[in-house]
Motif scaffolding. Structure first.
Motif, short mmCIF file in Angstrom:
data_model
loop_
_atom_site.label_atom_id
_atom_site.label_comp_id
_atom_site.label_asym_id
_atom_site.label_seq_id
_atom_site.Cartn_x
_atom_site.Cartn_y
_atom_site.Cartn_z
N HIS A 1 0.85 -1.19 0.00
CA HIS A 1 0.00 0.00 0.00
C HIS A 1 0.89 1.25 0.00
N GLY A 2 0.63 2.15 -0.90
CA GLY A 2 1.44 3.36 -1.01
C GLY A 2 2.47 3.29 -2.13
N ALA A 3 2.74 2.08 -2.63
CA ALA A 3 3.70 1.93 -3.74
C ALA A 3 2.94 2.18 -5.04
N VAL A 4 2.55 3.42 -5.24
CA VAL A 4 1.69 3.77 -6.38
C VAL A 4 2.47 3.71 -7.70
N SER A 5 1.70 3.54 -8.77
CA SER A 5 2.24 3.57 -10.14
C SER A 5 3.31 2.50 -10.40
N CYS A 6 3.24 1.42 -9.68
CA CYS A 6 4.15 0.31 -9.94
C CYS A 6 3.60 -0.55 -11.08
N SER A 7 4.49 -1.25 -11.74
CA SER A 7 4.01 -2.25 -12.70
C SER A 7 4.79 -3.54 -12.49
N THR A 8 4.09 -4.65 -12.59
CA THR A 8 4.74 -5.94 -12.39
C THR A 8 4.09 -7.00 -13.25
N ARG A 9 4.91 -7.96 -13.68
CA ARG A 9 4.38 -9.12 -14.39
C ARG A 9 5.14 -10.36 -13.96
N GLN A 10 4.40 -11.41 -13.69
CA GLN A 10 4.99 -12.71 -13.37
C GLN A 10 4.48 -13.70 -14.40
N GLU A 11 5.38 -14.34 -15.15
CA GLU A 11 4.91 -15.35 -16.09
C GLU A 11 5.76 -16.60 -15.99
N ALA A 12 5.11 -17.74 -16.11
CA ALA A 12 5.81 -19.02 -16.00
C ALA A 12 5.18 -20.00 -16.98
N LYS A 13 6.04 -20.64 -17.76
CA LYS A 13 5.55 -21.61 -18.73
C LYS A 13 6.40 -22.87 -18.66
N ALA A 14 5.75 -23.99 -18.64
CA ALA A 14 6.49 -25.25 -18.63
C ALA A 14 5.88 -26.21 -19.63
N ILE A 15 6.73 -27.00 -20.25
CA ILE A 15 6.23 -28.03 -21.15
C ILE A 15 6.81 -29.37 -20.74
N LEU A 16 5.97 -30.38 -20.77
CA LEU A 16 6.35 -31.70 -20.28
C LEU A 16 6.51 -32.64 -21.47
N PHE A 17 7.63 -33.33 -21.52
CA PHE A 17 7.91 -34.17 -22.69
C PHE A 17 7.44 -35.60 -22.52
N ASP A 18 7.40 -36.07 -21.31
CA ASP A 18 7.12 -37.50 -21.11
C ASP A 18 5.91 -37.70 -20.20
N ASP B 1 -1.76 -4.50 -2.57
CA ASP B 1 -2.43 -3.70 -1.54
C ASP B 1 -2.58 -2.24 -1.98
N GLU B 2 -2.39 -1.98 -3.24
CA GLU B 2 -2.48 -0.60 -3.74
C GLU B 2 -3.34 -0.62 -5.01
N ASN B 3 -4.14 0.42 -5.17
CA ASN B 3 -5.05 0.44 -6.30
C ASN B 3 -4.39 0.91 -7.60
N GLU B 4 -3.53 1.89 -7.49
CA GLU B 4 -3.01 2.53 -8.69
C GLU B 4 -1.76 1.79 -9.21
N VAL B 5 -1.98 0.60 -9.79
CA VAL B 5 -0.86 -0.22 -10.26
C VAL B 5 -1.24 -0.93 -11.56
N VAL B 6 -0.22 -1.44 -12.24
CA VAL B 6 -0.46 -2.32 -13.39
C VAL B 6 0.17 -3.66 -13.04
N ALA B 7 -0.63 -4.71 -13.02
CA ALA B 7 -0.10 -6.01 -12.61
C ALA B 7 -0.73 -7.12 -13.44
N SER B 8 0.09 -8.08 -13.82
CA SER B 8 -0.45 -9.21 -14.58
C SER B 8 0.35 -10.46 -14.28
N HIS B 9 -0.27 -11.56 -14.50
CA HIS B 9 0.45 -12.83 -14.34
C HIS B 9 -0.11 -13.85 -15.33
N ALA B 10 0.72 -14.82 -15.69
CA ALA B 10 0.30 -15.83 -16.66
C ALA B 10 1.03 -17.12 -16.38
#
Lengths: 222, 277
Positions: free
Chosen positions: A126-143, A157-166
């Motif tokens: 909260h208070g860390a305004v105008s932050c942007s973050t992205r977390q992405e993780a991809k795995a492929i299984l061969f067997d 905990d802050e409203n004014e942010v850009v955040a995404s995950h995949a």
């Protein structure tokens, strides 16, 4: 930018205001579980690369604290597990001040009976305004018995942010191989293309001589 | 002139008989429209010709200019000049489209294609198919719309230059404009003397590509063969006249569609033998 090998099992780095650093890790000569803690001050930039194409077991935990305004943190990771290995790569980013930016990008391949686990959390205080973050993780299984777990999380905990995950976990199956071989590729070549697709993005951050060694290690693992 | 000859082909899927003695010949330069009710074996025929391992050939033969196609691996069939544009092209994560096409081209050449030549070839194909060139950098079929996947199949057909192309419901999911683009691409290849076997449920595509022959598959067999007028008749009358005139009742043969599961939010797990995501 500074590039260095990591010898210590646990490492804490404090990045002064305005500094830019990169740390490129490889597992070519073995690797053991370790924790890296990074403290970033105002306007500092840190890039962590991890090309993990060798056999080892354990976990790499990265904790990045963006303590002051306008700090930037990026992780590029590609990992392979095979046989019975179990690896966990966890990257947590704590946005504790305004206007911080972070990107965590983890790609992996699991073969044999191995388990590859990507997790981690981007936290925006909260208070860390105008932050942007992205977390992405991809795995492929061969067997059939390969296992993958991808859980890139967000805690905000802050409203004014850009955040995404995949997250995505997929299995290379007969349909994939049929499609690729129906265009004239042999099965081994098809598997090689899939492997390269998952691991090449991280290689862009290594020098030419390092890439050669990494590709050799990769060929031996798949 | 190349000829693909199918004789008495029997194919099973998971032990269930789908094709029950298919006889069919396709010559280079011909366009054969293959029609039939849903679930009667049309797609199974194309999958079996191309060597899909899920389809077991239990009897019969497929020959390409006298060569035993069934003895060939899937990649060998492709290199021999066969191409299947699939009904549901799979999404292949991690495989860059442009890299994949280049690899597919190179296995047909003695020397790898030069970067410049490949770029020109690829750019031309994307332009002709009305696909933004940037999509060449996306993973193979990943996140493509249904129409984009179908156009992408035809794009690959153009790149790989097969002798015979099998198009499995290539028109499904295409809007009117995209259908024109696809039809034009097929017409161009027809002009080069390629052989086509085209499955569609709708007369619109056939009107655009002018098949030279028509075959109707019912109950896993070819029951009617003739000219393009059969397409028009089926479009207006359906398949009831086959039962009436040939005394063939329609059975349901093919397996039910595969199950689809949806993931939740951003956590995905695939564990031992567990197909759920």
């Amino acid at each position: 930018m500074v590039k260095e090998d990591l010898e210590n099992v646990n490492l804490t780095m404090d990045l002064p205001a305005g500094e830019a650093r990169s740390l490129s890790l490889t597992s070519l000569n073995g690797f053991s579980s370790r924790k890296i803690t990074l403290n970033l001050r105002r306007n500092s930039v840190f890039v962590l690369n991890f090309a993990d194409f060798c056999a080892w077991e354990g976990e790499l935990i990265v904790e990045a604290n963006l303590l002051e305004e306008d700090a930037e943190f990026t992780v590029h990771c590609a990992s392979i597990t095979n046989v019975n290995e179990k690896k966990r790569i966890q990257v947590n980013v704590n946005h504790l001040a305004p206007r911080g930016k972070s990107l965590v990008s983890c790609y992996g391949i699991s073969l044999g009976k191995s388990l590859l686990r990507f997790d981690g959390c981007s936290y925006i205080k909260h208070g860390a305004v105008s932050c942007s973050t992205r977390q992405e993780a991809k795995a492929i299984l061969f067997d059939e018995e390969s296992q993958g777990f991808c859980s890139p999380a967000l805690k905000i905990d802050e409203n004014e942010v850009v955040a995404s995950h995949a997250a995505s976990v997929g299995r290379v199956n007969d349909d994939h191989l049929f499609y690729m071989t129906s265009r004239g590729l042999k099965k081994d070549e098809a598997k090689r293309l899939i492997t390269m697709g998952y691991t090449h993005p991280v290689l862009a951050y290594y020098e030419e001589r390092e890439v050669e060694a990494l590709l050799k290690a990769l060929e031996e693992r798949v | 002139m190349s000829t693909l000859t199918i004789k008495n082909l029997h194919v099973s899927v998971k032990g269930k008989k789908i094709l029950r003695g298919v006889d069919l010949t396709l010559n280079e330069g011909e366009t054969l429209a293959l029609l039939g009710p849903n679930g009667h074996g049309k797609s199974t025929l194309l999958a079996a010709i191309m060597g899909n391992p899920n389809f077991e050939v239990t009897e019969g033969s497929i020959e390409l200019d006298g060569k035993d196609v069934l003895a060939m691996e899937v990649d060998e069939r492709s290199k021999a000049g066969l191409f299947l544009a699939m009904q549901n092209p799979v999404e292949i994560p991690g495989v860059n489209s442009a890299e994949f096409y280049k690899a597919a081209l190179n296995v047909r050449r003695e020397k790898p294609i030069s970067v410049f030549e490949y770029y020109r070839l690829l750019e031309k194909a994307y332009k002709e198919m009305g696909i933004p060139f940037e999509m060449s950098q996306r993973n193979l079929n990943e996140g493509f719309s249904g129409g984009e996947k179908k156009r992408n199949e035809i794009l690959q057909m153009k790149l790989l230059n097969p002798t015979f192309a099998f198009l499995d419901e290539i028109d499904s999911g295409l809007d009117v404009d995209a259908m024109r683009v696809v039809a034009k691409a097929i017409e161009e290849e027809q002009g080069k003397g390629k052989g086509f076997l085209v499955i569609s449920h709708y007369a619109r595509l056939y009107t655009m590509i002018h098949p030279t022959r028509t075959a109707v598959m019912v109950n896993g067999r070819i029951v009617v063969e003739g000219g393009p007028e059969i397409v028009t008749r089926i479009d207006t009358e359906g398949y009831e006249w086959i039962r009436r005139e040939y005394g063939i009742s329609l059975e349901k043969l093919e397996k039910e569609g595969s199950q689809v599961s949806l993931g939740t939010c951003s956590t995905k797990v695939l564990l031992n033998g567990d197909k759920k995501e």
